[in-house]
Design a protein around this motif. Structure first.
Motif, short mmCIF file in Angstrom:
data_model
loop_
_atom_site.label_atom_id
_atom_site.label_comp_id
_atom_site.label_asym_id
_atom_site.label_seq_id
_atom_site.Cartn_x
_atom_site.Cartn_y
_atom_site.Cartn_z
N ASP A 151 -4.64 2.93 -0.90
CA ASP A 151 -5.37 1.73 -0.30
C ASP A 151 -5.65 0.77 -1.08
O ASP A 151 -6.56 -0.05 -0.96
N TYR A 154 -4.51 -2.42 -2.91
CA TYR A 154 -3.41 -3.46 -2.74
C TYR A 154 -2.66 -3.68 -4.11
O TYR A 154 -3.33 -4.24 -5.35
N ARG A 205 -5.92 -7.75 2.96
CA ARG A 205 -6.72 -7.83 4.19
C ARG A 205 -7.68 -8.95 4.23
O ARG A 205 -8.19 -9.59 5.17
N ARG A 206 -8.29 -9.49 2.93
CA ARG A 206 -8.91 -10.48 2.94
C ARG A 206 -8.28 -11.94 3.29
O ARG A 206 -8.82 -12.90 3.51
N THR A 208 3.02 -7.78 3.64
CA THR A 208 1.68 -7.37 4.17
C THR A 208 0.65 -8.44 3.30
O THR A 208 0.62 -8.01 2.04
N GLU A 251 -5.54 -11.90 5.63
CA GLU A 251 -5.02 -11.73 7.26
C GLU A 251 -5.58 -12.93 8.04
O GLU A 251 -6.64 -12.91 8.08
N TYR A 298 0.98 -1.15 0.13
CA TYR A 298 -0.11 -0.05 0.02
C TYR A 298 1.07 1.33 0.05
O TYR A 298 2.09 1.13 0.24
#
Length: 496
Positions: A170, A172, A211-212, A208, A214, A155
């Protein structure tokens, strides 16, 4: 009338040849190991590339660090010929010397031969920085360019979209590369072949995940091979420096890094499935070679190191290489030794395009025996002022050390004299590695990977002196070799 008919027939024949030229998709990950299970998360890669093509069991890189290795892949040359020695501008990572020779990147030859060429993602670590011309610079040879400015991030990055810098906070990055690649595929036709290089950041630090993803591997811990966090006394000084072994308080951090790397790779695996799907929907898959590989490997805890690369051990220099495409066997494993300098000449050979002078050689896709090969691995260590923390006892030597931080228990990850050259020698009955370090000890390491796959015992003092002399002579010649023929047989009649 006869001449007209001949002209029509000739034009038709040329068009037919153009239509038959294959397309190429190269997917280049960043720091993806194979020795520590780095391919475990790649279910789509296994299904859509490995099962449909060839997995190369002995795939290596010319250097265990990003920029020099990428420069080797792009040019088909060893480091001593392309001269990109480390990740800094002064080390020619997108430095002045590289930019003068950038026309040697294999995409230029394909572009000149009529290929559309597309790049998205990380290029060389210093690409786009102000001192190298900024993101307005578009490297030669690319019809469409989406280059990441600087090193791997997920990001908050800037990309050069055909020379126009675009900042994102924001989105990815791996998903952006996927979307760009699918859009590009949808605009391709059978009438003009294309090259597409996709270079996502994963699983490079800071590891990193999207988010899906994590927490998907929250129960996974770093693999504990026999060389995990053991004290060593027979390896070069950087590995012997304290603490050795690492304290138990470091183990949760090693586990966190290990599973975060796997989670960061899941978006890459999804991208592979989507790219394969787009090629199939657009009737391009049957005429496309898809190549999956990494720029170098990685270590996490081996020999009491923390987590990084830059070392000559198998964790750092052995990488995945999988290829599917027209005429290739399916679900095959190929044992022949392959280097990343072989990828460029292989692509040009398959495209029927004359290659500029390269040190690598086209991979013999049909070859199923190991054969014999001497492969050169080079690394030029860095000292980096500012990367030795004031709280570490080595702060006095910040010009010669790098990446020494309290969170690593001050175990340094690099040094100027962490400079080495290795011969990786593979044959039917040989699986050897010989390395020499440019330090005051003139330290040498020798491993028989057949008997000692985890490189636990440095056998350099136990071998016949004649073997050491042989490897020293071969290494000396390899460090001066130029061109595929010379680099394959640098000692002429003295080589097997």
């Amino acid at each position: 009338m006869l001449n007209y008919l001949l002209l029509v027939l000739y034009a038709g024949a040329v068009l037919s040849d153009v239509e038959k030229r294959p397309n190429f998709v190269v997917i280049l990950t960043d720091d993806q190991d194979i020795v520590l299970g780095g391919m475990t998360p790649m279910k789509n890669v296994q299904q859509f590339i490995a099962k449909e093509g060839v997995t190369f069991a002995n795939s290596y890189v010319t250097s265990p660090i990003c920029c020099p290795s990428r420069a080797s892949l792009l040019t088909g040359q060893y480091i001593h010929n392309h001269r990109t020695q480390n990740n800094s501008l002064s080390g020619n990572c997108y430095g002045t010397e590289w930019r003068r020779k950038e026309h040697r990147v294999f995409a230029n030859a394909l572009h000149d031969a009529g290929y559309n060429t597309f790049y998205a993602g990380k290029y060389l670590n210093q690409y786009g920085v102000k001192e190298a011309g900024g993101p307005e610079v578009v490297p030669p040879g690319w019809s469409e360019w989406h280059g990441l400015v600087g090193n791997s991030v997920y990001y908050n990055y800037t990309m050069s979209n055909n020379g126009v810098p675009t900042y994102s906070t924001d989105l990815y990055l791996t998903d952006v590369i996927r979307d760009l690649s699918i859009s590009y595929i949808e605009n391709q036709t059978e009438s003009q072949p294309f090259l597409m290089v996709l270079a996502p950041p994963a699983p490079h630090q800071p590891f990193t995940p999207a988010r899906r993803h994590e927490g998907v591997y929250s129960n996974v811990t770093a693999v504990r091979h026999p060389n995990f966090n053991i004290a060593v006394d027979d390896k070069h000084w950087l590995l012997r420096m304290p603490p050795s072994p690492l304290p138990e308080t470091m183990m949760p951090e090693l586990d966190r890094v290990y599973r975060s790397r796997w989670e960061a790779l899941l978006a890459v695996d999804e991208m592979v499935a989507d790219v394969i799907g787009a090629l199939e929907v657009n009737a391009l898959l049957d005429n496309t070679y898809v190549i999956y590989t990494s720029d170098n490997g990685y270590h996490i805890g081996q020999f009491s190191q923390v987590y990084d690369k830059r070392q000559p051990y198998e964790t750092d220099i052995k990488v995945p290489l999988l290829i599917r495409g027209p005429g290739l066997k399916k679900n095959a494993v190929n044992p022949q030794p392959v280097l990343n300098i072989d990828i460029a000449p292989t692509i040009l050979h398959l495209a029927g395009v004359k290659a500029p002078d390269m040190d690598g050689r086209p991979v013999k896709m049909e070859k199923e025996e190991i054969g014999e090969r001497y492969m050169l691995v080079e690394y030029y260590g860095e000292g980096r002022d500012g990367s030795v923390d004031e709280k570490c006892p080595w702060k006095y030597d910040g010009d010669n050390l790098a990446q020494c931080y309290p969170e690593y228990d001050c175990k340094c990850q690099d040094a100027r004299n962490n400079t080495f050259a290795c011969i990786r020698h593979i044959a039917q009955r040989l699986n050897m590695k010989y390395c020499v370090f440019a330090d005051t000890e003139k330290f040498a390491e020798l491993y028989d990977l057949t008997a000692d796959p985890y490189e636990l015992t440095n056998a350099v003092d136990g071998e016949f002196q004649a073997i050491i002399v042989w490897y020293n002579n071969y290494l000396s010649h390899m460090l001066k070799c130029r061109g595929a023929k010379n680099c394959d047989d640098p000692m002429g009649e003295f080589s097997n």
